[in-house]
Motif scaffolding. Structure first.
Motif, PDB file in Angstrom:
ATOM      1  N   THR A  11      -3.749   8.867  -9.172  1.00  0.00           N
ATOM      2  CA  THR A  11      -4.836   8.022  -8.673  1.00  0.00           C
ATOM      3  C   THR A  11      -4.335   6.748  -7.992  1.00  0.00           C
ATOM      4  O   THR A  11      -5.137   5.955  -7.501  1.00  0.00           O
ATOM      5  CB  THR A  11      -5.772   7.636  -9.846  1.00  0.00           C
ATOM      6  OG1 THR A  11      -4.943   7.186 -10.932  1.00  0.00           O
ATOM      7  CG2 THR A  11      -6.593   8.814 -10.303  1.00  0.00           C
ATOM      8  N   SER A  13      -1.551   4.444  -5.357  1.00  0.00           N
ATOM      9  CA  SER A  13      -1.259   4.420  -3.920  1.00  0.00           C
ATOM     10  C   SER A  13      -0.325   5.571  -3.532  1.00  0.00           C
ATOM     11  O   SER A  13      -0.609   6.320  -2.587  1.00  0.00           O
ATOM     12  CB  SER A  13      -0.639   3.051  -3.589  1.00  0.00           C
ATOM     13  OG  SER A  13       0.009   3.072  -2.369  1.00  0.00           O
ATOM     14  N   SER A  38      -6.466   5.584 -16.137  1.00  0.00           N
ATOM     15  CA  SER A  38      -7.846   5.359 -16.571  1.00  0.00           C
ATOM     16  C   SER A  38      -8.900   5.652 -15.499  1.00  0.00           C
ATOM     17  O   SER A  38     -10.096   5.593 -15.791  1.00  0.00           O
ATOM     18  CB  SER A  38      -8.000   3.903 -17.031  1.00  0.00           C
ATOM     19  OG  SER A  38      -7.455   3.062 -16.043  1.00  0.00           O
ATOM     20  N   ASN A  39      -8.487   5.979 -14.304  1.00  0.00           N
ATOM     21  CA  ASN A  39      -9.460   6.203 -13.223  1.00  0.00           C
ATOM     22  C   ASN A  39      -9.986   7.648 -13.262  1.00  0.00           C
ATOM     23  O   ASN A  39      -9.621   8.497 -12.439  1.00  0.00           O
ATOM     24  CB  ASN A  39      -8.795   5.893 -11.870  1.00  0.00           C
ATOM     25  CG  ASN A  39      -9.810   5.826 -10.732  1.00  0.00           C
ATOM     26  OD1 ASN A  39     -10.946   6.293 -10.881  1.00  0.00           O
ATOM     27  ND2 ASN A  39      -9.408   5.274  -9.611  1.00  0.00           N
ATOM     28  N   GLU A 115      11.123   1.592 -11.695  1.00  0.00           N
ATOM     29  CA  GLU A 115      11.349   0.781 -12.893  1.00  0.00           C
ATOM     30  C   GLU A 115      12.099   1.575 -13.967  1.00  0.00           C
ATOM     31  O   GLU A 115      12.892   1.014 -14.726  1.00  0.00           O
ATOM     32  CB  GLU A 115      10.006   0.300 -13.482  1.00  0.00           C
ATOM     33  CG  GLU A 115       9.241  -0.689 -12.595  1.00  0.00           C
ATOM     34  CD  GLU A 115       8.240  -0.001 -11.675  1.00  0.00           C
ATOM     35  OE1 GLU A 115       8.371   1.226 -11.405  1.00  0.00           O
ATOM     36  OE2 GLU A 115       7.318  -0.689 -11.207  1.00  0.00           O
ATOM     37  N   GLY A 194       0.151  -0.529  -4.523  1.00  0.00           N
ATOM     38  CA  GLY A 194      -0.461  -1.004  -5.763  1.00  0.00           C
ATOM     39  C   GLY A 194      -0.165  -2.485  -5.969  1.00  0.00           C
ATOM     40  O   GLY A 194       0.721  -3.055  -5.340  1.00  0.00           O
TER      41      GLY A 194
END
Ligand code: NDP
Ligand code: MG
Length: 375
Positions: A11, A13, A38-39, A115, A194
């Motif tokens: 969900t 970018s 969560s989308n 990351e 994002g």
């Protein structure tokens, strides 16, 4: 035969860019798994369009139907037998376990989630050596370096030069930077991304993450990785070879090509959706020195990379927490680098030879920043 793809962070970018790209590549790839945080509404639309066999939602708010829920869904999706390629497009340290799980099972990881390579570079390398999995970078700079190096041995590479747009504050005077607002920081001149990576691009912490990422991906020492500011984001990076020849990869600033290339590498396929490159239209291309003293997060990150051990994980976690605090309006823009510096000074650098050691370093850095902000 089609290859099964799991998109972790579908969900976001990069996730939505990947689905746009994959909708044009149905004869090569099928979507086997999708996960989001969560989308639920967007995930539902994606499920209706692509019919994945597996759907995971980390934090459901309301009914998730037959979907798997909870943080384990990332590893579940990444480990499935019907998945050949895992596109890890999750933001932050939460993506680490899934990268490790996919590499252990011999899968390709198309890695946007830089990351986790910064945090656990050694463990990630060990997991791919053990399981036979491979990482192919999605980050445009690393995709460029991969394409420039081609099949030449690392001994022929003298230097990598990673380009940086310079972010929205490239030409701001130092005094103004301290109090730059969130709206200013989110106004990136060349890329739509994002919120977390957009702020990282404004502090240049993103470039520090990318230097460490390049070190692990290409096995090049930090002395041989440079950064140059290139505001147009057309040259995605340079590789200088031992004979002095310099090869650059160029293209319009769009993530569609690096996402597709991470899936098809080393093959190139039609219909990457990239607008034709017009050198005149894109000119002039300019390059500038980095303002090291005005963007301290870059130097801090490279220092952490050079020190090794758990310090890159401390750098990454302190940055993630500080950016979250900045996004919530609790610290100033200048406070982000100060929080990172404080965490790196205060926490003892330990070895990072286990997941537990990395988690402990990650947790200590986040706690340090939270307490610093609360004081
Ligand atoms: P976004 O914030 O747009 O998307 C993040 C995605 O990860 C969303 O699907 C989100 O779900 C999900 N997510 C967030 N937190 C968690 C969590 N704790 N557990 C599981 N899933 C989570 O980020 P971007 O797409 O911009 O960036 C994703 C990664 O790609 C980052 O590491 C970034 O550095 C890297 N990258 C991005 C580029 C870009 O152009 N955007 C370029 C190069 C690298 P939900 O939406 O449901 O909350
Ligand atoms: Mg990048």
């Amino acid at each position: 035969m089609t290859r099964g793809v799991a998109i972790l962070g579908s969900t976001g970018s990069i996730g939505t860019t990947a689905l746009r790209v994959l909708a044009r590549q149905r004869e090569r790839f099928r979507i086997s798994a999708l996960t989001a945080h969560s989308n639920a509404a967007l995930l539902e639309e994606q499920v209706a369009q692509f019919h994945p066999a597996y759907v995971g939602l980390v934090r459901p708010n309301g009914g998730a139907g037959a979907w798997r829920t909870g943080p384990e869904c990332l590893v579940e999706a990444a480990s499935r037998k019907d998945v050949d390629v895992v596109l890890n497009a999750v933001v932050g340290a939460a993506g680490l376990d899934a990268t490790l799980a996919a590499l252990e099972r011999g899968k390709r990881v198309a890695l946007a989630n830089k990351e986790t390579l910064v945090m656990g570079g050694e463990l990630v390398s060990q997991a791919s050596a053990r399981g036979g999995g491979e990482i192919v970078p999605v980050d445009s700079e690393h995709s460029a370096i991969l394409q420039c190096i081609g099949s030449r041995p690392r001994s022929e590479v003298r230097r990598l030069v990673i380009t940086a747009s310079g972010g929205p504050f490239r030409d701001w005077p130092r005094e103004k930077l301290e109090t730059a607002t969130l709206a200013d920081a989110l106004r990136h001149p060349t890329w739509r991304m994002g919120r977390k990576i957009t702020v990282d691009s404004a502090t240049l912490a993103n470039k520090a993450l990318e230097v460490i990422e390049a070190h692990y991906l290409f096995g090049i020492s930090y002395d041989r990785i440079d950064v140059v500011v290139h505001p147009q984001s057309v040259v995605h990076s340079f590789v200088e070879f031992v004979d002095g020849s310099v090869i650059a990869q160029m293209g319009m600033p769009s993530m569609e090509l690096p996402v597709l290339y991470a899936l098809t590498h080393p093959e190139r396929v039609h219909d990457a959706g990239v607008p034709p490159y017009d050198p005149v239209e894109m000119s002039p291309l300019t390059f500038e020195r980095v303002r090291w003293d005005d963007f301290p997060a870059l130097r801090l990150g490279i220092k952490a990379g050079r020190a090794g051990g758990a310090l890159p994980a401390v750098f990454n976690a302190a940055n993630e927490e500080a950016v979250a605090q900045f996004l919530d309006g609790r610290i100033t823009f200048g406070g982000i680098a100060r929080a990172i510096e404080g965490a790196m000074r205060s926490l003892t650098n330990r070895s990072a030879d286990s997941l537990e050691a990395l988690r402990a370093a990650d947790c200590a850095a986040r706690t340090y920043v939270k307490e610093m902000v609360a004081c």
